[in-house]
Enzyme design. Sequence first.
Site, short mmCIF file in Angstrom:
data_model
loop_
_atom_site.label_atom_id
_atom_site.label_comp_id
_atom_site.label_asym_id
_atom_site.label_seq_id
_atom_site.Cartn_x
_atom_site.Cartn_y
_atom_site.Cartn_z
N CYS A 43 -17.88 34.27 55.55
CA CYS A 43 -18.93 33.61 54.77
C CYS A 43 -18.87 33.95 53.29
O CYS A 43 -19.55 33.33 52.48
CB CYS A 43 -20.30 33.98 55.31
SG CYS A 43 -20.48 33.66 57.07
N HIS A 45 -26.36 33.40 50.58
CA HIS A 45 -25.67 32.74 51.69
C HIS A 45 -26.71 32.21 52.68
O HIS A 45 -27.67 32.90 53.03
CB HIS A 45 -24.74 33.76 52.36
CG HIS A 45 -24.15 33.27 53.65
ND1 HIS A 45 -23.62 32.01 53.77
CD2 HIS A 45 -24.03 33.87 54.86
CE1 HIS A 45 -23.19 31.86 55.02
NE2 HIS A 45 -23.43 32.97 55.69
N ASN A 57 -25.58 27.43 59.14
CA ASN A 57 -24.67 28.38 58.48
C ASN A 57 -23.28 27.73 58.37
O ASN A 57 -22.56 27.63 59.35
CB ASN A 57 -24.61 29.68 59.29
CG ASN A 57 -23.68 30.71 58.66
OD1 ASN A 57 -22.98 30.43 57.69
ND2 ASN A 57 -23.67 31.91 59.23
N1 ACO Z 1 -32.61 30.06 72.15
C1 ACO Z 1 -33.52 30.73 72.84
N2 ACO Z 1 -33.46 32.08 73.00
C2 ACO Z 1 -32.43 32.72 72.44
C3 ACO Z 1 -31.44 32.04 71.71
C4 ACO Z 1 -31.55 30.64 71.58
N3 ACO Z 1 -30.67 29.89 70.89
N4 ACO Z 1 -30.52 32.94 71.25
C5 ACO Z 1 -30.93 34.15 71.68
N5 ACO Z 1 -32.08 34.01 72.39
C6 ACO Z 1 -32.87 35.06 73.02
C7 ACO Z 1 -32.04 36.27 73.40
O1 ACO Z 1 -31.42 36.09 74.65
C8 ACO Z 1 -33.08 37.35 73.40
O2 ACO Z 1 -33.79 37.28 74.62
P1 ACO Z 1 -34.25 38.62 75.41
O3 ACO Z 1 -35.19 39.30 74.47
O4 ACO Z 1 -34.87 38.09 76.65
O5 ACO Z 1 -32.98 39.39 75.61
C9 ACO Z 1 -34.07 36.95 72.29
O6 ACO Z 1 -33.83 35.56 72.08
C10 ACO Z 1 -33.87 37.72 71.01
O7 ACO Z 1 -32.48 37.74 70.66
P2 ACO Z 1 -31.97 38.40 69.34
O8 ACO Z 1 -30.48 38.29 69.29
O9 ACO Z 1 -32.56 39.77 69.19
O10 ACO Z 1 -32.64 37.42 68.26
P3 ACO Z 1 -32.72 37.60 66.72
O11 ACO Z 1 -34.12 37.50 66.30
O12 ACO Z 1 -31.92 38.76 66.21
O13 ACO Z 1 -32.02 36.26 66.20
C11 ACO Z 1 -29.89 35.59 65.24
C12 ACO Z 1 -30.65 36.01 66.50
C13 ACO Z 1 -30.49 34.30 64.78
C14 ACO Z 1 -28.43 35.41 65.59
C15 ACO Z 1 -30.07 36.65 64.14
O14 ACO Z 1 -29.82 37.92 64.67
C16 ACO Z 1 -29.14 36.43 62.95
O15 ACO Z 1 -29.30 35.48 62.21
N6 ACO Z 1 -28.21 37.38 62.70
C17 ACO Z 1 -27.34 37.36 61.53
C18 ACO Z 1 -26.27 36.32 61.60
C19 ACO Z 1 -25.43 36.37 60.36
O16 ACO Z 1 -25.93 36.48 59.26
N7 ACO Z 1 -24.12 36.34 60.49
C20 ACO Z 1 -23.27 36.52 59.34
C21 ACO Z 1 -22.51 35.37 58.99
S1 ACO Z 1 -21.55 34.65 60.29
C22 ACO Z 1 -19.88 34.77 59.84
O17 ACO Z 1 -19.51 35.56 59.04
C23 ACO Z 1 -18.89 33.90 60.53
#
Ligand code: ACO
Length: 327
Positions: free
Chosen positions: A113, A254, A284
Amino acid sequence: MIRARMIGVGSAVPKKLLTNADLEKIVETSDEWITTRTGIKQRHIVSEGEKFSDLCTKASEMALKRARVKPEDLDMILVGTISGDMPFPATACLVQRNLGASRAAASDVSAACVGFLYGLHLADGLIQSGKAENVLVVGGEILTRYVDWTDRSTCVLFGDGAGAAVLQATKGDHGILGSRMKSEGNYADFICMPGGGSDHPANDPKSIEQRLPFIKMRGNETFKVAVKAMADVTADLLAEQGFSNDDVKIFIPHQANERIIDAVGQRLKFPAERVYKNVDRFGNTSAASIPIALDECLQKDLIRIGDLVLMTAFGAGLVWGSVLMRW
Ligand code: ACO
């Protein structure tokens, strides 16, 4: 002093839209979950047969036209990407061919990214050292081809697109004022695609069986590092250049997740109206996210001559960085 001045920006996204309602039919998710956890409502995704290099070429042609620079005047083409048409040759070479940029050297920059910002950092060095006069920096991605459509925690996040900028050597105060790039390889497994490289080649049937050529992400851990890393590198760059956030006209982080954008903005005490967001419409787009946002800001006249523009990004590597420029 010679500076790298950005004199033209362009962007391109595929026509096809994938909404949260569409995703509800593919995996167990909901518009409510995606909106509250990420801020994303829709993303542009490529259709079968659409090529990444064509998106990059379209964005580049737009940037060159706006910059009034001919392709044959380019000395270097840098494409920030981790989803090129092929593992080799570099997509930059395909863009060079498509543009007819006969004199340009061409190479890809692999910084996920942060690919566009790493590209700007390198282009600035080439221009300041006198090794290049005109550099085309592209940031683009079609990560939807690597998304695991059975993994709801990642497949809802990504969109496709490309953005491009022409940088030109200039004397004076306009252009890139400073840039800082960072990496932390100890977190290499936070976001990765384990298959498709020489460790687990795509031609090994076991790679597919084990679902290795797909994006894997430890989202929650990534989130925490991302906020602190982007805020710290941006604060350091501003301090190094002798500016405060009051001096900055627009801050473009980003576009990975609205909660990350808001948290970084708050940590840096930026008023919300000066933090640009379009993650709701594009998702993203990895290396494309900053140049697409920059292009939108310019088209909306949010950036005028003399304004300070601050950009920061974070991604797989882990890598992160920040660039400050005067438009
Ligand atoms: N729909 C419904 N529920 C979901 C989904 C979905 N799409 N995805 C995950 N959940 C559930 C999980 O299973 C979990 O359930 P549980 O509590 O029963 O286990 C719950 O939601 C919470 O999951 P988390 O992973 O803790 O959710 P979080 O609030 O952290 O959000 C996310 C996830 C959106 C991925 C976030 O962590 C994020 O944005 N992280 C950073 C991503 C990023 O910036 N990446 C860098 C760039 S990518 C690159 O370089 C290619």
